[in-house]
Design a protein around this motif. Sequence first.
Motif, short mmCIF file in Angstrom:
data_model
loop_
_atom_site.label_atom_id
_atom_site.label_comp_id
_atom_site.label_asym_id
_atom_site.label_seq_id
_atom_site.Cartn_x
_atom_site.Cartn_y
_atom_site.Cartn_z
N THR A 121 0.86 -1.18 0.00
CA THR A 121 0.00 0.00 0.00
C THR A 121 0.90 1.23 0.00
N GLY A 122 0.42 2.31 -0.61
CA GLY A 122 1.18 3.55 -0.63
C GLY A 122 2.57 3.39 -1.19
N SER A 174 -4.63 1.09 -2.85
CA SER A 174 -4.77 2.53 -2.59
C SER A 174 -6.25 2.83 -2.36
N SER A 175 -6.50 3.93 -1.66
CA SER A 175 -7.89 4.34 -1.47
C SER A 175 -8.46 5.00 -2.72
N VAL A 223 0.37 -7.80 -12.47
CA VAL A 223 0.18 -6.62 -11.63
C VAL A 223 -1.31 -6.34 -11.45
N HIS A 224 -1.69 -6.04 -10.20
CA HIS A 224 -3.09 -5.73 -9.88
C HIS A 224 -3.13 -4.41 -9.11
N PHE A 225 -4.00 -3.50 -9.54
CA PHE A 225 -4.20 -2.24 -8.86
C PHE A 225 -5.56 -2.29 -8.16
N CYS A 226 -5.55 -2.16 -6.85
CA CYS A 226 -6.74 -2.39 -6.04
C CYS A 226 -7.16 -1.10 -5.34
N ILE A 227 -8.42 -0.69 -5.54
CA ILE A 227 -8.93 0.56 -4.99
C ILE A 227 -9.97 0.24 -3.92
N CYS A 250 4.64 -4.69 2.36
CA CYS A 250 5.14 -3.39 2.78
C CYS A 250 4.04 -2.36 2.63
N GLY A 251 3.95 -1.46 3.63
CA GLY A 251 2.95 -0.41 3.54
C GLY A 251 2.39 -0.04 4.89
#
Length: 329
Positions: free
Chosen positions: A200-201, A229-230, A253-257, A290-291
């Motif tokens: 995250t972040g 990420s939010s 790769v996965h981008f999760c909101i 990590c995050g």
Amino acid sequence: MTLHLDGVEYAVNAGESVLDTLLRHGVELPNACRRGVCQACLLRSLDQPPRLADAQRGLRDTLRQQGFFMACQCPAEPELNLASPQSAELFQPALVIHSEALSASVHCIRLQPEQALPHQAGQFLNLRRADGLVRSYSIASVPALEPYIELHVQRRQGGAMSQWLADGLQVGQSIEIAGPNGNCFYLPGRAQQSLLMIATGTGAAPLLGIARSALLSGHAGNIHFYHGSSSEAGFYCRAQLLALAAQHDKVHVHFCISGEAAPAPCESGRALDIALRQHPELSGFRVFLCGAPEMVNSAKKMAYLHGAAMQDIYADPFENRDLRQIARP
């Protein structure tokens, strides 16, 4: 009970650590994590090494032999005779060779240490400002690929160090660094093993470096990278991650909101939840985390409960917990 630091005597209260005692007396001893990880609060025992093994855990052999220990982990024993370390013993200057905003909330700094500093992507450095303020930042660069050390700094509202690093520290100036520290990095071997990375972040920065290190070392197993990420604006290194996936068919790769509706191809939900839903059985995986501390703590426990071996879970070093106290189903 008393302790002596640099010739000055300080009264000790029962149950205090050395750090607690000194801070109570107004001594401005650098400190950050207070968990015995960042090593910012190092002192030297002039008589004998401290009795508590945890006070020297993780220190280099050369530091242990010289009597260095972490003040936050050492009980303030009777009649301790201590000395502050000299800067040259722990810190060295590093030249700022690059500084740029990667997004509205993340700043990139590249450093050139005065002396050679062997390190691994995913480890972290302690940065010390002239007034003694110390903070720790993970390394994003890969030493075999880049001739500098790259750090990604999350701007934090009211953050004394992060705001100064982004706005006050200029190219051509120097800052003191110490390290590297930490055990969250890639080790060659088991090249066919699947890797699961959850960030995250700015936790994406060291994990991206670890992924690149793995590929450089010939890792042939699948690498599943989840960045949470939010909002979509939080994916500040999206281009680099997508480029890595385009170059290597084993990188996914996965981008999760989690805080708003997710436009395609992003996925809705927390990165941890999505990763575990898509990989419910983690036996044989190597897991890197990590995050945000709450995510790291939860992810370590859940990865273990989903079958990952303890020795195969590598996490942000500021949140260490003993998973052996958690019973698997």
